[in-house]
Design a protein around this motif. Structure first.
Motif, PDB file in Angstrom:
ATOM      1  N   LEU C  22       0.836  -1.206   0.000  1.00  0.00           N
ATOM      2  CA  LEU C  22       0.000   0.000   0.000  1.00  0.00           C
ATOM      3  C   LEU C  22       0.872   1.258   0.000  1.00  0.00           C
ATOM      4  CD1 LEU C  22      -2.773  -1.078   2.541  1.00  0.00           C
ATOM      5  CD2 LEU C  22      -3.115  -0.528   0.121  1.00  0.00           C
ATOM      6  N   THR C  23       1.956   1.230   0.788  1.00  0.00           N
ATOM      7  CA  THR C  23       2.871   2.374   0.818  1.00  0.00           C
ATOM      8  C   THR C  23       3.485   2.600  -0.554  1.00  0.00           C
ATOM      9  OG1 THR C  23       3.378   1.701   3.068  1.00  0.00           O
ATOM     10  CG2 THR C  23       4.791   3.377   2.114  1.00  0.00           C
ATOM     11  N   LYS C  24       3.838   1.479  -1.168  1.00  0.00           N
ATOM     12  CA  LYS C  24       4.448   1.553  -2.502  1.00  0.00           C
ATOM     13  C   LYS C  24       3.462   2.185  -3.500  1.00  0.00           C
ATOM     14  CE  LYS C  24       7.142  -1.651  -5.343  1.00  0.00           C
ATOM     15  NZ  LYS C  24       7.478  -3.075  -5.531  1.00  0.00           N
ATOM     16  N   ILE C  25       2.191   1.798  -3.389  1.00  0.00           N
ATOM     17  CA  ILE C  25       1.176   2.363  -4.288  1.00  0.00           C
ATOM     18  C   ILE C  25       1.020   3.862  -4.031  1.00  0.00           C
ATOM     19  CG2 ILE C  25      -1.308   2.358  -4.821  1.00  0.00           C
ATOM     20  CD1 ILE C  25      -1.209  -0.728  -4.271  1.00  0.00           C
ATOM     21  N   ASP C  27       3.155   5.877  -2.807  1.00  0.00           N
ATOM     22  CA  ASP C  27       4.357   6.595  -3.244  1.00  0.00           C
ATOM     23  C   ASP C  27       4.469   6.677  -4.763  1.00  0.00           C
ATOM     24  OD1 ASP C  27       5.003   6.915  -0.632  1.00  0.00           O
ATOM     25  OD2 ASP C  27       6.551   5.372  -0.563  1.00  0.00           O
ATOM     26  N   GLY C  28       3.503   6.078  -5.450  1.00  0.00           N
ATOM     27  CA  GLY C  28       3.531   6.116  -6.911  1.00  0.00           C
ATOM     28  C   GLY C  28       4.614   5.239  -7.507  1.00  0.00           C
ATOM     29  N   LYS C  29       5.073   4.245  -6.738  1.00  0.00           N
ATOM     30  CA  LYS C  29       6.160   3.391  -7.237  1.00  0.00           C
ATOM     31  C   LYS C  29       5.660   2.013  -7.652  1.00  0.00           C
ATOM     32  CE  LYS C  29       9.718   5.569  -4.407  1.00  0.00           C
ATOM     33  NZ  LYS C  29      10.317   5.526  -3.080  1.00  0.00           N
ATOM     34  N   ALA C  30       4.354   1.786  -7.542  1.00  0.00           N
ATOM     35  CA  ALA C  30       3.838   0.434  -7.764  1.00  0.00           C
ATOM     36  C   ALA C  30       3.439   0.224  -9.226  1.00  0.00           C
ATOM     37  CB  ALA C  30       2.640   0.194  -6.857  1.00  0.00           C
ATOM     38  N   THR C  31       3.385  -1.026  -9.593  1.00  0.00           N
ATOM     39  CA  THR C  31       2.948  -1.388 -10.940  1.00  0.00           C
ATOM     40  C   THR C  31       1.657  -2.201 -10.824  1.00  0.00           C
ATOM     41  OG1 THR C  31       4.145  -3.467 -10.906  1.00  0.00           O
ATOM     42  CG2 THR C  31       5.342  -1.534 -11.715  1.00  0.00           C
ATOM     43  N   LEU C  32       1.088  -2.491 -11.979  1.00  0.00           N
ATOM     44  CA  LEU C  32      -0.134  -3.305 -11.995  1.00  0.00           C
ATOM     45  C   LEU C  32       0.106  -4.653 -11.326  1.00  0.00           C
ATOM     46  CD1 LEU C  32      -3.009  -2.946 -13.069  1.00  0.00           C
ATOM     47  CD2 LEU C  32      -2.310  -4.130 -15.155  1.00  0.00           C
ATOM     48  N   LYS C  33       1.319  -5.158 -11.490  1.00  0.00           N
ATOM     49  CA  LYS C  33       1.687  -6.436 -10.881  1.00  0.00           C
ATOM     50  C   LYS C  33       1.580  -6.358  -9.357  1.00  0.00           C
ATOM     51  CE  LYS C  33       4.825  -9.765 -12.866  1.00  0.00           C
ATOM     52  NZ  LYS C  33       6.157 -10.036 -13.374  1.00  0.00           N
ATOM     53  N   ASP C  34       2.037  -5.229  -8.800  1.00  0.00           N
ATOM     54  CA  ASP C  34       1.957  -5.049  -7.352  1.00  0.00           C
ATOM     55  C   ASP C  34       0.508  -5.049  -6.888  1.00  0.00           C
ATOM     56  OD1 ASP C  34       4.729  -4.760  -6.613  1.00  0.00           O
ATOM     57  OD2 ASP C  34       4.695  -2.863  -7.705  1.00  0.00           O
ATOM     58  N   LEU C  35      -0.348  -4.433  -7.696  1.00  0.00           N
ATOM     59  CA  LEU C  35      -1.767  -4.371  -7.335  1.00  0.00           C
ATOM     60  C   LEU C  35      -2.377  -5.779  -7.329  1.00  0.00           C
ATOM     61  CD1 LEU C  35      -3.870  -2.178  -6.681  1.00  0.00           C
ATOM     62  CD2 LEU C  35      -4.574  -2.251  -9.077  1.00  0.00           C
ATOM     63  N   GLN C  36      -2.001  -6.571  -8.334  1.00  0.00           N
ATOM     64  CA  GLN C  36      -2.498  -7.954  -8.374  1.00  0.00           C
ATOM     65  C   GLN C  36      -1.971  -8.749  -7.185  1.00  0.00           C
ATOM     66  OE1 GLN C  36      -0.977  -8.801 -12.213  1.00  0.00           O
ATOM     67  NE2 GLN C  36      -2.791  -8.024 -13.296  1.00  0.00           N
ATOM     68  N   LYS C  37      -0.698  -8.497  -6.861  1.00  0.00           N
ATOM     69  CA  LYS C  37      -0.085  -9.185  -5.727  1.00  0.00           C
ATOM     70  C   LYS C  37      -0.844  -8.831  -4.446  1.00  0.00           C
ATOM     71  CE  LYS C  37       4.288  -8.242  -5.806  1.00  0.00           C
ATOM     72  NZ  LYS C  37       5.760  -8.112  -5.767  1.00  0.00           N
ATOM     73  N   LEU C  38      -1.173  -7.560  -4.304  1.00  0.00           N
ATOM     74  CA  LEU C  38      -1.897  -7.100  -3.113  1.00  0.00           C
ATOM     75  C   LEU C  38      -3.240  -7.815  -2.996  1.00  0.00           C
ATOM     76  CD1 LEU C  38      -2.107  -5.088  -0.713  1.00  0.00           C
ATOM     77  CD2 LEU C  38      -3.162  -3.471  -2.308  1.00  0.00           C
ATOM     78  N   GLU C  39      -3.928  -7.950  -4.112  1.00  0.00           N
ATOM     79  CA  GLU C  39      -5.237  -8.612  -4.074  1.00  0.00           C
ATOM     80  C   GLU C  39      -5.116 -10.084  -3.691  1.00  0.00           C
ATOM     81  OE1 GLU C  39      -6.613  -6.978  -8.022  1.00  0.00           O
ATOM     82  OE2 GLU C  39      -8.515  -6.936  -6.924  1.00  0.00           O
ATOM     83  N   GLU C  71      -8.989   4.766  -8.247  1.00  0.00           N
ATOM     84  CA  GLU C  71      -8.023   5.591  -7.505  1.00  0.00           C
ATOM     85  C   GLU C  71      -6.691   4.859  -7.354  1.00  0.00           C
ATOM     86  OE1 GLU C  71      -9.157   7.751  -4.084  1.00  0.00           O
ATOM     87  OE2 GLU C  71     -11.231   8.032  -4.753  1.00  0.00           O
ATOM     88  N   TYR C  72      -6.786   3.545  -7.126  1.00  0.00           N
ATOM     89  CA  TYR C  72      -5.553   2.749  -7.070  1.00  0.00           C
ATOM     90  C   TYR C  72      -4.842   2.819  -8.426  1.00  0.00           C
ATOM     91  CZ  TYR C  72      -6.658   0.361  -2.616  1.00  0.00           C
ATOM     92  OH  TYR C  72      -6.909   0.057  -1.310  1.00  0.00           O
ATOM     93  N   LEU C  73      -5.641   2.617  -9.490  1.00  0.00           N
ATOM     94  CA  LEU C  73      -5.040   2.580 -10.831  1.00  0.00           C
ATOM     95  C   LEU C  73      -4.349   3.894 -11.173  1.00  0.00           C
ATOM     96  CD1 LEU C  73      -7.814   0.638 -12.785  1.00  0.00           C
ATOM     97  CD2 LEU C  73      -5.559  -0.203 -12.099  1.00  0.00           C
ATOM     98  N   GLU C  74      -4.951   4.990 -10.727  1.00  0.00           N
ATOM     99  CA  GLU C  74      -4.352   6.293 -11.032  1.00  0.00           C
ATOM    100  C   GLU C  74      -2.992   6.487 -10.364  1.00  0.00           C
ATOM    101  OE1 GLU C  74      -7.298   9.148  -9.884  1.00  0.00           O
ATOM    102  OE2 GLU C  74      -8.633   8.507 -11.505  1.00  0.00           O
ATOM    103  N   LEU C  75      -2.780   5.763  -9.258  1.00  0.00           N
ATOM    104  CA  LEU C  75      -1.526   5.932  -8.522  1.00  0.00           C
ATOM    105  C   LEU C  75      -0.385   5.055  -9.049  1.00  0.00           C
ATOM    106  CD1 LEU C  75      -2.922   6.153  -4.889  1.00  0.00           C
ATOM    107  CD2 LEU C  75      -1.576   7.917  -6.033  1.00  0.00           C
ATOM    108  N   LEU C  76      -0.732   4.142  -9.963  1.00  0.00           N
ATOM    109  CA  LEU C  76       0.315   3.243 -10.466  1.00  0.00           C
ATOM    110  C   LEU C  76       1.307   4.008 -11.320  1.00  0.00           C
ATOM    111  CD1 LEU C  76      -1.719   0.056 -11.414  1.00  0.00           C
ATOM    112  CD2 LEU C  76      -0.561   0.603  -9.268  1.00  0.00           C
ATOM    113  N   ARG C  77       2.505   3.452 -11.454  1.00  0.00           N
ATOM    114  CA  ARG C  77       3.511   4.059 -12.331  1.00  0.00           C
ATOM    115  C   ARG C  77       2.947   4.132 -13.737  1.00  0.00           C
ATOM    116  NH1 ARG C  77       8.552   0.783 -10.694  1.00  0.00           N
ATOM    117  NH2 ARG C  77       8.529   0.162 -12.865  1.00  0.00           N
ATOM    118  N   PRO C  78       3.114   5.278 -14.421  1.00  0.00           N
ATOM    119  CA  PRO C  78       2.437   5.490 -15.708  1.00  0.00           C
ATOM    120  C   PRO C  78       2.679   4.354 -16.703  1.00  0.00           C
ATOM    121  CG  PRO C  78       3.897   7.351 -15.155  1.00  0.00           C
ATOM    122  CD  PRO C  78       3.935   6.419 -14.025  1.00  0.00           C
ATOM    123  N   GLU C  79       3.937   3.869 -16.773  1.00  0.00           N
ATOM    124  CA  GLU C  79       4.220   2.862 -17.796  1.00  0.00           C
ATOM    125  C   GLU C  79       3.523   1.538 -17.521  1.00  0.00           C
ATOM    126  OE1 GLU C  79       6.390   4.027 -15.633  1.00  0.00           O
ATOM    127  OE2 GLU C  79       7.733   2.461 -14.876  1.00  0.00           O
TER     128      GLU C  79
END
Lengths: 238, 475, 97
Positions: C22-25, C27-39, C71-79
Motif C-alpha cells: 500500500l505504501t508503494k502504491i 508513493d507512486g512506485k507500484a505497478t499493476l503487478k503489485d496491485l495484483q499481488k496485493l489482491e 483511484e488505485y489505478l491512477e496511482l500506479l507508475r504510468p508505464e
C-alpha cells in the motif's frame, strides 16, 4: 474407542475418533504440509500450512487441530490450498534471511524441503528483513533469529517434554522473537538444562549445534520420539 | 587532440573490469589504468556470523577458486581454535587445492588465453574464443576441457560438489576420500599428465613466435611473493611467506601468515574497488610485488617433482635472476599444472587419504587468526577477529588479484605505450592490452568482492577528460 | 501491523507485506503487478489467518479496491497502467516489450 469413516481426497479412510485430520491422513499415506506440528508436542495451528477444505464449512480448517468426524469430506491438495501454501512460504522467506546457500541446515531443512515440494521457486514479495541477532553465548548450541520462523517447537518441546520452559516468545507481530528465560543471552539462561531437545525439534537452521559448518546441521528426531514414547507409553524402544 | 580510450568490458577474464588509456595531443599514451568497477562487501557482512560458517560463506566469493577461500578460511579457523589439524586432513586439503590449481589453470590457459596464442592476437574477435579454438583445433580444446574437468572432479570427490563445497572446516575437513573416487582420480592421471605435457611443448614453440609480446607484456622489475616450504621449495597450502626481488634475491623469508601486516600494506585508489597491497618496507607504490604462478616459480628453490623441476630449469632461462615478464605467467601456469599432476600422482596411494581422523575438536582459544593458501592466482590471506564465543568481529581479506593490481596497471600502461598511437582504436591493439591483463588470470569477483557479469571494457580520453572513443566486446 | 500478535504467519508477515504494498502504491512506485499481488495477498490473509484479526485485516483494502479501484489505478507508475482496450485486429497489442 469409536471408529470414524471419512473421505480424504476422495479416498475412504478409517480413523479413531480422537485422531486429527492430519493423523488420519498420515495413516492413509496422504502427506499434508506442516511446519509448526511435531509428533509428540501439542498442536497450535500457527503455520497455517496444513489448512484443508472440509465440505460443509466455508472456512479452511487446520488439519492438525481438527478431529475427524463421521462422513467428513476433506480436500487436502486443491489448487487454492497449494496456492495459499506457496504464498505462506513466500512470506516466510521474505520475512527473515533464509539464504540457503550459506545456512548450516542447507539440504536438511524442513522449510527448504517444503519450498521444493510445493514449487515455491521464487519470492514475489520484497524482502523485509534487516539483520537479526545471532546468539552463540551457549557453549553447545547457537540461535540465529535470521532463520527462525516462530513455529515455537522449541518453546513447546522445552516446556512439554523437558519441563524446563526455558524458551518463550517475546514481542508481537513482526517483532516477535523466541527468547531464553527473561530474554537473557542463552549462555546465561539458568533454567536451560542444555538437553538439546529444542535443537532437535527446530525445522530450520535457527537452532544449531555450535561448531556446525554450512550444510552440516542434521537433526536426530529419533531421540525425541524415543523420549516421547517412553514418557507417554512407558515403552523404552531405542 | 588528446584523448582517452576505454575498453569496457575486458573479455575472457573472471570478473568485470575496464581499462582506460590517456593520450596526449599528439596521440601518444601518457597513462593507462585498470579499473575494477564493482563492489561486493564480503568483509562487512561476514561480521556477526559464527566463525564456523566463515569457510562456507567466503567460498561463495568465487565460483572459480572457492577452494582457495575455503582453505584460507579453514586455516584462519584452525589458528583461532589453536589446533594442529590431523595429518590426514592436511593431506586431503592439499589434494583438493591441487585439484583446484589444475582446474583453474586449465581454464585460464585453454579456455581464456589459448585463443590469443593459437588463433592470433589479430584474428577476428568473433571467433577468437574457446569456440573458435574448438573449430580450429578440436583435439586440443577437448583435452583442455577434460583437464579442467579432472581438477573439478577431485574437488567434487572430496567436497561433494564441484563448486562451493563447504568441506574444509576449522580444525580439519568433513570427510575422507572414498576409495571409488581415489581409483577414479588415479585412472585419469595419465591423461592429465599427457595433456599438460602437450600444452607445455606447444607453448614453448609459441614463445619464439611471441618474442615481441614477451618483451612488452608487463616486463618490469618488481618483487615476488608467495608461500615456500621450510626448505624453500614450491608450496601451495602450507609453509610461510617469502619475498624475492627481480634479481632473484630473497629479501624476506619464512614469514608466518600471522605477521603479514608487518610486510604488506594496503592502499586504496579512488578509481577502483581493488585494494593495492604493497611491500611495506618499500612503501607505496614502490613496494610493488607480484603473486601467482610466476611469483611462486620465482621464489621457490625447487618444486620437488622430476618433470616439473626439469621445466623449472627451462623457465629460469627466461629471466635473469627472477623471470620478470608477465607474459611468462602462462608458462609458469602450465608448469604448475604439471607439478600438481605429479604431486597428485605421488600422494594418491597414501592410505592416510581414507583416514577417519579428520577433525580436531576445540573451542575458541584465540581471538584472532590468519589463514593463508595459494590460490591459483596467488597468495590469499584471510584474517579474522572473533569474540570469546566465536562471533566474527572483523574480517580482512587480502586477495591474489589485489596484490597484482599495481603490476596489472603497469602492464596495461606498458602495452598501451607500445601498441597504441593516434585516436582510432585498432581491435588487435585492444586485444593485446586485454591479453596483458589475461596473463595475470585476474579474478575480480574475488578481489573486489565485485558482482555482475564477466567482461572487461577500453576508453580513449582527451586531456580535458572528454571521452573520444570506446570499444567493448559483446558479453 | 502493530495489532498482529505474531502467532500465525499469514497475519504476522502478510499484514507487513500488505502495508508495504500500500505504501508503494501511495508513493507512486507500484505497478499493476503489485496491485495484483496485493489482491492475492488480501485473499490469502483473509482466508488462512488463525483469528478474527487477520481474517478481517484485509477488509478495508478489499472494499476500497472494490469501490475505488480507479483511484488505485491512477496511482500506479504510468508505464504500468493498463493499456487502453484495442480491437483484436490491432497489431500493436501483441508487440509490447
Amino acid at each position: 474407542m469409536a471408529a470414524k469413516t471419512l473421505t480424504i481426497d476422495g479416498k475412504m479412510v478409517g480413523a479413531h475418533e480422537d485422531q486429527t485430520i492430519l493423523e488420519a491422513a498420515r495413516d492413509a499415506g496422504i502427506k499434508i504440509p506442516t511446519l509448526c506440528h511435531l509428533e509428540g508436542l501439542s498442536d497450535l495451528g500457527a503455520c497455517r500450512l496444513c489448512l484443508v477444505e472440509v465440505k460443509g464449512s466455508n472456512r479452511l480448517q487446520p488439519a492438525c487441530a481438527i478431529k475427524v468426524a463421521e462422513g467428513m469430506e476433506v480436500q487436502t491438495h486443491s489448487e487454492r490450498l497449494q496456492k495459499y501454501r506457496r504464498m505462506i512460504l513466500e512470506l516466510l522467506f521474505a520475512e527473515r534471511n533464509h539464504v540457503c546457500a550459506v545456512c548450516v541446515s542447507n539440504g536438511h531443512c524442513e522449510l527448504q524441503n517444503l519450498a521444493i515440494e510445493l514449487g515455491m521457486d521464487h519470492v514475489r514479495f520484497d524482502y523485509r528483513f534487516s539483520g537479526f541477532d545471532v546468539d552463540i553465548t551457549h557453549n553447545r548450541y547457537g540461535l540465529d533469529h535470521n532463520r527462525c520462523i516462530l513455529c515455537t517447537r522449541c518453546v513447546r518441546v522445552c516446556n512439554e517434554v523437558e519441563g524446563a520452559h526455558t524458551w518463550d516468545v517475546a514481542g508481537r507481530g513482526a517483532d516477535a522473537r523466541v527468547i531464553t528465560d527473561l530474554k537473557q543471552p542463552w549462555g546465561e539462561a539458568d533454567s536451560c538444562t542444555a538437553c538439546g531437545k529444542c535443537v532437535m525439534a527446530c525445522p530450520t537452521g535457527a537452532l544449531f549445534y555450535k561448531g556446525s559448518t554450512v550444510a552440516e546441521m542434521e537433526r536426530d528426531r529419533t531421540r525425541l520420539e524415543f523420549i516421547v514414547t517412553a514418557r507417554e507409553k512407558k515403552q523404552w524402544i531405542v | 587532440m588528446a584523448q582517452r580510450i576505454e575498453i569496457d568490458p575486458v573479455t575472457r577474464i573472471e570478473g568485470h573490469a575496464k581499462i582506460t588509456i590517456q593520450l596526449d595531443d599528439s596521440g601518444n599514451v601518457t597513462d593507462a589504468h585498470f579499473h575494477v568497477t564493482e563492489f561486493r562487501g564480503f568483509e562487512r557482512f561476514c561480521e556477526g556470523r559464527p566463525l564456523w560458517e566463515m569457510a562456507g560463506i567466503t567460498a561463495r566469493i568465487c565460483g572459480i577458486c572457492p577452494v582457495s577461500h575455503l582453505l584460507a578460511s579453514a586455516k584462519a579457523g584452525d589458528a583461532i581454535l589453536a589446533v594442529d589439524i590431523p595429518p590426514a586432513a592436511d593431506q586431503l586439503r592439499r589434494l583438493m587445492n591441487l585439484g583446484q590449481i589444475v582446474q583453474s589453470h586449465a581454464l585460464s590457459f585453454f579456455h581464456l588465453s589459448a585463443p590469443d596464442f593459437l588463433l592470433g592476437m589479430d584474428s577476428p574477435p568473433a571467433t577468437r574464443n574457446v569456440f573458435g579454438l574448438m573449430a580450429s583445433d578440436p583435439d586440443l580444446a577437448r583435452a583442455g576441457i577434460r583437464l579442467r574437468q579432472f581438477g573439478q572432479e577431485i574437488i567434487e570427490c572430496l567436497g561433494g560438489k564441484k563448486i562451493h563445497p563447504a568441506w574444509a572446516v576449522p580444525g580439519g575437513v568433513r570427510s575422507a576420500l572414498p576409495e571409488a573416487c581415489r581409483q577414479k582420480i588415479k585412472s585419469k592421471l595419465p591423461e592429465a599428465r599427457a595433456t599438460t605435457l602437450t600444452a607445455l611443448s606447444l607453448f614453448k614453440k609459441l614463445i619464439k613466435q611471441f618474442k615481441a609480446e614477451a618483451q612488452i607484456f608487463g616486463n618490469f622489475p618488481s618483487l615476488f611473493m608467495g608461500l615456500v616450504g621450510p626448505d624453500g621449495s614450491w608450496e601451495h597450502y602450507g609453509g610461510n611467506l617469502r619475498f624475492v626481488d627481480s634479481g632473484g634475491n630473497v629479501i624476506a623469508d619464512q614469514i608466518p601468515a600471522a605477521r603479514y601486516r608487518e610486510y604488506i600494506g594496503e592502499a586504496s585508489e579512488a578509481q577502483s574497488y581493488l585494494k593495492s597491497p604493497y611491500y611495506r618496507p618499500l612503501g607505496y607504490p614502490e613496494g610493488i610485488y607480484r603473486v601467482g604462478p610466476l611469483a611462486r616459480l620465482n621464489i621457490c628453490s625447487q618444486i620437488g617433482t622430476p618433470l616439473a623441476d626439469l621445466e623449472l630449469s627451462h623457465f629460469r632461462e627466461c629471466g635473469n635472476g627472477s623471470v620478470t615478464s608477465s607474459f611468462f605467467y602462462h608458462y609458469a601456469r602450465l608448469i604448475e599444472i604439471l607439478a600438481a599432476v605429479e604431486k597428485i600422482e605421488a600422494m594418491i596411494d597414501n592410505p592416510e587419504l581414507g583416514s577417519e581422523w579428520l577433525r580436531a575438536d576445540a573451542g575458541i582459544n584465540k581471538l584472532e587468526g590468519v589463514g593463508v593458501s595459494e590460490a591459483p592466482r596467488g597468495t590469499l590471506l584471510h584474517h579474522y577477529q572473533v569474540d570469546a564465543n566465536g562471533m566474527v568481529q572483523k574480517v580482512n581479506l587480502i586477495i591474489a588479484t589485489g596484490q597484482n593490481n599495481l603490476a596489472m596497471n603497469r602492464t596495461v600502461a606498458q602495452i598501451a605505450r607500445h601498441y597504441v598511437h593516434g585516436s582510432k582504436i585498432q581491435e588487435g591493439m585492444l586485444n593485446r592490452v586485454e591479453a596483458g591483463i589475461r596473463a595475470f588470470d585476474p579474478c575480480l569477483s574475488c578481489s573486489t568482492h565485485a558482482y555482475g557479469k564477466m567482461p572487461l571494457a577500453i576508453a580513449l580520453i582527451g586531456p580535458r577528460g572528454e571521452l573520444v572513443d570506446t570499444a567493448s566486446t559483446p558479453v | 501491523m502493530d495489532e498482529s500478535c505474531g502467532k500465525c504467519i499469514p497475519c504476522r508477515a502478510g499484514t507487513v507485506q500488505m502495508h508495504h504494498l500500500l505504501t508503494k502504491i501511495l508513493d507512486g512506485k507500484a505497478t499493476l503487478k503489485d496491485l495484483q499481488k496485493l489482491e492475492e495477498l488480501c485473499d490469502m490473509v483473509k482466508n488462512t489467518s488463525l483469528c478474527g484479526l487477520g481474517q478481517t485485516a484485509p477488509n478495508p483494502v478489499l472494499s476500497t479496491l472494490r469501490f475505488f479501484r480507479h483511484e488505485y489505478l491512477e496511482l500506479l507508475r504510468p508505464e504500468s497502467a493498463p493499456a487502453p482496450v484495442k480491437s483484436a485486429t490491432t497489431p500493436e497489442v501483441s508487440t509490447h516489450a
